[in-house]
Design a protein around this motif. Sequence first.
Motif, PDB file in Angstrom:
ATOM      1  N   SER A 214       0.848  -1.208   0.000  1.00  0.00           N
ATOM      2  CA  SER A 214       0.000   0.000   0.000  1.00  0.00           C
ATOM      3  C   SER A 214       0.874   1.244   0.000  1.00  0.00           C
ATOM      4  O   SER A 214       2.021   1.214   0.444  1.00  0.00           O
ATOM      5  CB  SER A 214      -0.928   0.015   1.226  1.00  0.00           C
ATOM      6  N   THR A 215       0.292   2.330  -0.489  1.00  0.00           N
ATOM      7  CA  THR A 215       0.993   3.605  -0.486  1.00  0.00           C
ATOM      8  C   THR A 215      -0.024   4.722  -0.746  1.00  0.00           C
ATOM      9  O   THR A 215      -1.224   4.475  -0.878  1.00  0.00           O
ATOM     10  CB  THR A 215       2.116   3.637  -1.550  1.00  0.00           C
ATOM     11  N   LEU A 216       0.475   5.916  -0.793  1.00  0.00           N
ATOM     12  CA  LEU A 216      -0.383   7.060  -1.087  1.00  0.00           C
ATOM     13  C   LEU A 216       0.258   7.823  -2.231  1.00  0.00           C
ATOM     14  O   LEU A 216       1.450   8.158  -2.165  1.00  0.00           O
ATOM     15  CB  LEU A 216      -0.505   7.941   0.159  1.00  0.00           C
ATOM     16  N   LEU A 217      -0.518   8.048  -3.283  1.00  0.00           N
ATOM     17  CA  LEU A 217      -0.014   8.770  -4.448  1.00  0.00           C
ATOM     18  C   LEU A 217      -0.435  10.221  -4.372  1.00  0.00           C
ATOM     19  O   LEU A 217      -1.583  10.524  -4.016  1.00  0.00           O
ATOM     20  CB  LEU A 217      -0.572   8.142  -5.736  1.00  0.00           C
ATOM     21  N   VAL A 218       0.484  11.118  -4.711  1.00  0.00           N
ATOM     22  CA  VAL A 218       0.150  12.543  -4.747  1.00  0.00           C
ATOM     23  C   VAL A 218       0.383  13.061  -6.161  1.00  0.00           C
ATOM     24  O   VAL A 218       1.326  12.636  -6.843  1.00  0.00           O
ATOM     25  CB  VAL A 218       0.973  13.368  -3.722  1.00  0.00           C
TER      26      VAL A 218
ATOM     27  N   ARG B 280     -10.321  12.000 -12.654  1.00  0.00           N
ATOM     28  CA  ARG B 280     -10.122  10.897 -13.618  1.00  0.00           C
ATOM     29  C   ARG B 280      -8.632  10.548 -13.717  1.00  0.00           C
ATOM     30  O   ARG B 280      -8.259   9.369 -13.698  1.00  0.00           O
ATOM     31  CB  ARG B 280     -10.686  11.305 -14.988  1.00  0.00           C
ATOM     32  N   GLN B 281      -7.781  11.567 -13.795  1.00  0.00           N
ATOM     33  CA  GLN B 281      -6.333  11.299 -13.871  1.00  0.00           C
ATOM     34  C   GLN B 281      -5.843  10.579 -12.606  1.00  0.00           C
ATOM     35  O   GLN B 281      -4.967   9.708 -12.663  1.00  0.00           O
ATOM     36  CB  GLN B 281      -5.555  12.605 -14.019  1.00  0.00           C
ATOM     37  N   THR B 282      -6.426  10.958 -11.461  1.00  0.00           N
ATOM     38  CA  THR B 282      -5.988  10.369 -10.195  1.00  0.00           C
ATOM     39  C   THR B 282      -6.426   8.911 -10.117  1.00  0.00           C
ATOM     40  O   THR B 282      -5.658   8.039  -9.666  1.00  0.00           O
ATOM     41  CB  THR B 282      -6.544  11.181  -9.012  1.00  0.00           C
ATOM     42  N   MET B 283      -7.637   8.625 -10.565  1.00  0.00           N
ATOM     43  CA  MET B 283      -8.077   7.222 -10.580  1.00  0.00           C
ATOM     44  C   MET B 283      -7.301   6.408 -11.619  1.00  0.00           C
ATOM     45  O   MET B 283      -7.021   5.229 -11.407  1.00  0.00           O
ATOM     46  CB  MET B 283      -9.590   7.145 -10.832  1.00  0.00           C
ATOM     47  N   ASP B 284      -6.903   7.050 -12.728  1.00  0.00           N
ATOM     48  CA  ASP B 284      -6.036   6.353 -13.698  1.00  0.00           C
ATOM     49  C   ASP B 284      -4.714   5.965 -13.024  1.00  0.00           C
ATOM     50  O   ASP B 284      -4.205   4.849 -13.223  1.00  0.00           O
ATOM     51  CB  ASP B 284      -5.723   7.263 -14.898  1.00  0.00           C
ATOM     52  N   ALA B 285      -4.156   6.903 -12.235  1.00  0.00           N
ATOM     53  CA  ALA B 285      -2.895   6.621 -11.536  1.00  0.00           C
ATOM     54  C   ALA B 285      -3.085   5.473 -10.544  1.00  0.00           C
ATOM     55  O   ALA B 285      -2.220   4.601 -10.412  1.00  0.00           O
ATOM     56  CB  ALA B 285      -2.395   7.875 -10.823  1.00  0.00           C
ATOM     57  N   ALA B 286      -4.238   5.477  -9.855  1.00  0.00           N
ATOM     58  CA  ALA B 286      -4.526   4.393  -8.900  1.00  0.00           C
ATOM     59  C   ALA B 286      -4.641   3.053  -9.633  1.00  0.00           C
ATOM     60  O   ALA B 286      -4.088   2.035  -9.192  1.00  0.00           O
ATOM     61  CB  ALA B 286      -5.817   4.703  -8.140  1.00  0.00           C
TER      62      ALA B 286
END
Length: 149
Positions: free
Chosen positions: A46-50, A92-98
Amino acid sequence: MLSLEFCEIKDEDVNEVIALWQACGLTRPWNDPYNDIAFARAKPTSTLLVGRDSQHEDGAILASVMVGHDGHRGWVYYLSVSPDHRAEGLGRQTMDAAENWQLSQGVWKMQLLVRGDNHAVLQFYDQLGYQPSSCKLMEKWIDPSKRGD
Ligand SMILES: CC(C)(COP(=O)(O)OP(=O)(O)OC[C@H]1O[C@@H](n2cnc3c(N)ncnc32)[C@H](O)[C@@H]1OP(=O)(O)O)[C@@H](O)C(=O)NCCC(=O)NCCS
Protein backbone atom coordinates in the motif's frame (compact mmCIF):
# COMPACT_ATOMS: atom_id res chain seq x y z
CA MET A 1 -5.99 21.14 -19.24
CA LEU A 2 -3.77 20.44 -16.24
CA SER A 3 -1.77 17.26 -16.47
CA LEU A 4 -0.80 15.71 -13.16
CA GLU A 5 2.48 13.97 -12.36
CA PHE A 6 2.05 11.33 -9.65
CA CYS A 7 4.56 9.99 -7.18
CA GLU A 8 4.50 8.32 -3.79
CA ILE A 9 4.03 10.63 -0.83
CA LYS A 10 7.18 11.85 0.96
CA ASP A 11 7.58 12.88 4.60
CA GLU A 12 7.41 16.57 3.70
CA ASP A 13 4.07 16.06 1.88
CA VAL A 14 2.13 14.66 4.82
CA ASN A 15 0.75 17.90 6.29
CA GLU A 16 -0.23 19.19 2.85
CA VAL A 17 -2.07 15.98 2.03
CA ILE A 18 -3.98 16.09 5.30
CA ALA A 19 -4.97 19.70 4.61
CA LEU A 20 -6.23 18.55 1.19
CA TRP A 21 -8.26 15.73 2.79
CA GLN A 22 -9.75 18.23 5.25
CA ALA A 23 -10.65 20.61 2.43
CA CYS A 24 -12.34 17.65 0.70
CA GLY A 25 -14.30 16.65 3.82
CA LEU A 26 -12.66 13.23 4.00
CA THR A 27 -11.35 13.22 7.57
CA ARG A 28 -13.32 11.67 10.41
CA PRO A 29 -12.71 12.03 14.17
CA TRP A 30 -12.11 8.31 14.57
CA ASN A 31 -9.53 8.11 11.73
CA ASP A 32 -6.23 9.75 12.68
CA PRO A 33 -4.96 10.87 9.25
CA TYR A 34 -1.30 10.83 10.35
CA ASN A 35 -1.70 7.26 11.50
CA ASP A 36 -3.60 6.27 8.35
CA ILE A 37 -0.83 7.66 6.13
CA ALA A 38 1.97 6.11 8.18
CA PHE A 39 0.17 2.76 8.22
CA ALA A 40 -0.24 2.71 4.44
CA ARG A 41 3.35 3.79 3.83
CA ALA A 42 4.77 1.16 6.16
CA LYS A 43 3.43 -1.78 4.15
CA PRO A 44 4.82 -3.09 0.87
CA THR A 45 1.30 -3.53 -0.56
CA SER A 46 0.00 0.00 0.00
CA THR A 47 0.99 3.61 -0.49
CA LEU A 48 -0.38 7.06 -1.09
CA LEU A 49 -0.01 8.77 -4.45
CA VAL A 50 0.15 12.54 -4.75
CA GLY A 51 -0.42 14.51 -7.93
CA ARG A 52 1.12 17.84 -8.87
CA ASP A 53 0.90 19.90 -12.03
CA SER A 54 3.44 18.23 -14.32
CA GLN A 55 4.67 21.70 -15.34
CA HIS A 56 5.39 22.60 -11.70
CA GLU A 57 6.64 19.43 -10.04
CA ASP A 58 7.51 21.24 -6.81
CA GLY A 59 4.15 23.01 -6.78
CA ALA A 60 1.09 22.36 -4.65
CA ILE A 61 -0.40 18.90 -4.32
CA LEU A 62 -3.65 19.05 -6.27
CA ALA A 63 -4.83 15.47 -5.81
CA SER A 64 -4.13 12.34 -3.82
CA VAL A 65 -5.29 8.77 -3.47
CA MET A 66 -4.42 5.91 -1.13
CA VAL A 67 -3.95 2.60 -2.91
CA GLY A 68 -3.39 -0.89 -1.63
CA HIS A 69 -4.18 -4.52 -2.18
CA ASP A 70 -4.87 -7.39 0.17
CA GLY A 71 -3.30 -10.10 -1.95
CA HIS A 72 -6.50 -10.51 -3.99
CA ARG A 73 -8.35 -7.25 -4.74
CA GLY A 74 -7.15 -3.69 -5.04
CA TRP A 75 -8.67 -0.90 -2.96
CA VAL A 76 -8.59 2.90 -3.05
CA TYR A 77 -9.25 5.32 -0.21
CA TYR A 78 -9.07 9.07 0.34
CA LEU A 79 -9.50 10.05 -3.31
CA SER A 80 -9.22 13.83 -3.20
CA VAL A 81 -8.99 16.67 -5.70
CA SER A 82 -8.43 20.26 -4.62
CA PRO A 83 -11.78 22.10 -4.44
CA ASP A 84 -10.13 24.82 -6.57
CA HIS A 85 -9.62 22.36 -9.43
CA ARG A 86 -12.78 20.30 -9.62
CA ALA A 87 -14.37 19.33 -12.94
CA GLU A 88 -11.04 19.70 -14.75
CA GLY A 89 -10.41 16.00 -15.23
CA LEU A 90 -8.04 15.66 -12.26
CA GLY A 91 -10.21 13.07 -10.50
CA ARG A 92 -10.12 10.90 -13.62
CA GLN A 93 -6.33 11.30 -13.87
CA THR A 94 -5.99 10.37 -10.20
CA MET A 95 -8.08 7.22 -10.58
CA ASP A 96 -6.04 6.35 -13.70
CA ALA A 97 -2.90 6.62 -11.54
CA ALA A 98 -4.53 4.39 -8.90
CA GLU A 99 -5.52 1.80 -11.52
CA ASN A 100 -2.03 1.84 -13.05
CA TRP A 101 -0.48 1.31 -9.61
CA GLN A 102 -2.80 -1.66 -9.04
CA LEU A 103 -1.96 -3.12 -12.45
CA SER A 104 1.75 -2.71 -11.68
CA GLN A 105 1.14 -4.86 -8.58
CA GLY A 106 -0.57 -7.57 -10.62
CA VAL A 107 -4.06 -6.67 -9.39
CA TRP A 108 -6.86 -6.89 -11.97
CA LYS A 109 -9.95 -5.81 -10.03
CA MET A 110 -10.37 -2.66 -8.01
CA GLN A 111 -13.01 -2.00 -5.37
CA LEU A 112 -13.88 1.05 -3.33
CA LEU A 113 -16.23 2.23 -0.63
CA VAL A 114 -18.50 5.27 -0.89
CA ARG A 115 -20.08 6.70 2.23
CA GLY A 116 -23.86 6.50 2.19
CA ASP A 117 -24.27 10.29 2.23
CA ASN A 118 -21.76 10.95 -0.58
CA HIS A 119 -24.31 10.76 -3.41
CA ALA A 120 -22.53 13.16 -5.77
CA VAL A 121 -19.47 10.98 -6.14
CA LEU A 122 -21.48 8.03 -7.43
CA GLN A 123 -21.93 9.71 -10.81
CA PHE A 124 -18.21 10.41 -10.93
CA TYR A 125 -17.38 6.72 -10.44
CA ASP A 126 -20.09 5.74 -12.91
CA GLN A 127 -18.41 7.96 -15.53
CA LEU A 128 -15.18 6.06 -14.89
CA GLY A 129 -16.81 2.66 -15.43
CA TYR A 130 -17.35 1.61 -11.80
CA GLN A 131 -20.58 -0.19 -10.99
CA PRO A 132 -22.44 -0.89 -7.77
CA SER A 133 -21.39 -4.29 -6.47
CA SER A 134 -23.86 -7.13 -6.07
CA CYS A 135 -21.94 -8.12 -2.94
CA LYS A 136 -23.07 -7.03 0.51
CA LEU A 137 -20.36 -5.42 2.65
CA MET A 138 -20.00 -6.89 6.13
CA GLU A 139 -17.82 -5.32 8.80
CA LYS A 140 -16.72 -5.80 12.39
CA TRP A 141 -14.49 -3.73 14.68
CA ILE A 142 -12.14 -6.49 15.80
CA ASP A 143 -10.44 -3.94 18.07
CA PRO A 144 -13.55 -2.32 19.67
CA SER A 145 -11.38 0.36 21.31
CA LYS A 146 -10.86 1.88 17.84
CA ARG A 147 -14.56 1.87 16.97
CA GLY A 148 -15.88 4.77 14.84
CA ASP A 149 -19.30 5.34 13.29
C1 LIG B 1 -14.88 13.03 -6.54
C2 LIG B 1 -13.77 13.94 -7.02
C3 LIG B 1 -12.43 13.26 -6.79
C4 LIG B 1 -13.98 14.21 -8.52
O1 LIG B 1 -12.86 14.97 -8.98
P1 LIG B 1 -12.95 15.90 -10.28
O2 LIG B 1 -11.55 16.29 -10.62
O3 LIG B 1 -13.92 16.98 -10.07
O4 LIG B 1 -13.52 14.88 -11.38
P2 LIG B 1 -13.24 14.91 -12.96
O5 LIG B 1 -13.22 16.34 -13.41
O6 LIG B 1 -12.05 14.07 -13.28
O7 LIG B 1 -14.55 14.19 -13.49
C5 LIG B 1 -14.53 12.96 -14.20
C6 LIG B 1 -15.91 12.71 -14.73
O8 LIG B 1 -16.84 12.57 -13.66
C7 LIG B 1 -17.86 13.54 -13.75
N1 LIG B 1 -18.14 14.09 -12.41
C8 LIG B 1 -17.24 14.53 -11.54
N2 LIG B 1 -17.86 14.94 -10.41
C9 LIG B 1 -19.18 14.73 -10.62
C10 LIG B 1 -20.34 14.96 -9.87
N3 LIG B 1 -20.28 15.48 -8.62
N4 LIG B 1 -21.54 14.63 -10.38
C11 LIG B 1 -21.62 14.10 -11.62
N5 LIG B 1 -20.55 13.87 -12.42
C12 LIG B 1 -19.35 14.18 -11.91
C13 LIG B 1 -17.32 14.64 -14.64
O9 LIG B 1 -18.34 15.30 -15.33
C14 LIG B 1 -16.41 13.88 -15.58
O10 LIG B 1 -17.11 13.33 -16.65
P3 LIG B 1 -16.48 13.40 -18.14
O11 LIG B 1 -15.04 12.92 -18.04
O12 LIG B 1 -17.35 12.51 -18.93
O13 LIG B 1 -16.55 14.83 -18.51
C15 LIG B 1 -13.80 15.31 -6.30
O14 LIG B 1 -15.09 15.87 -6.45
C16 LIG B 1 -13.48 15.24 -4.81
O15 LIG B 1 -12.31 15.30 -4.41
N6 LIG B 1 -14.54 15.14 -3.98
C17 LIG B 1 -14.40 15.16 -2.51
C18 LIG B 1 -13.76 13.92 -1.96
C19 LIG B 1 -14.56 12.66 -2.26
O16 LIG B 1 -15.77 12.62 -2.16
N7 LIG B 1 -13.80 11.60 -2.63
C20 LIG B 1 -14.36 10.31 -2.95
C21 LIG B 1 -14.57 9.48 -1.72
S1 LIG B 1 -15.32 7.91 -2.12
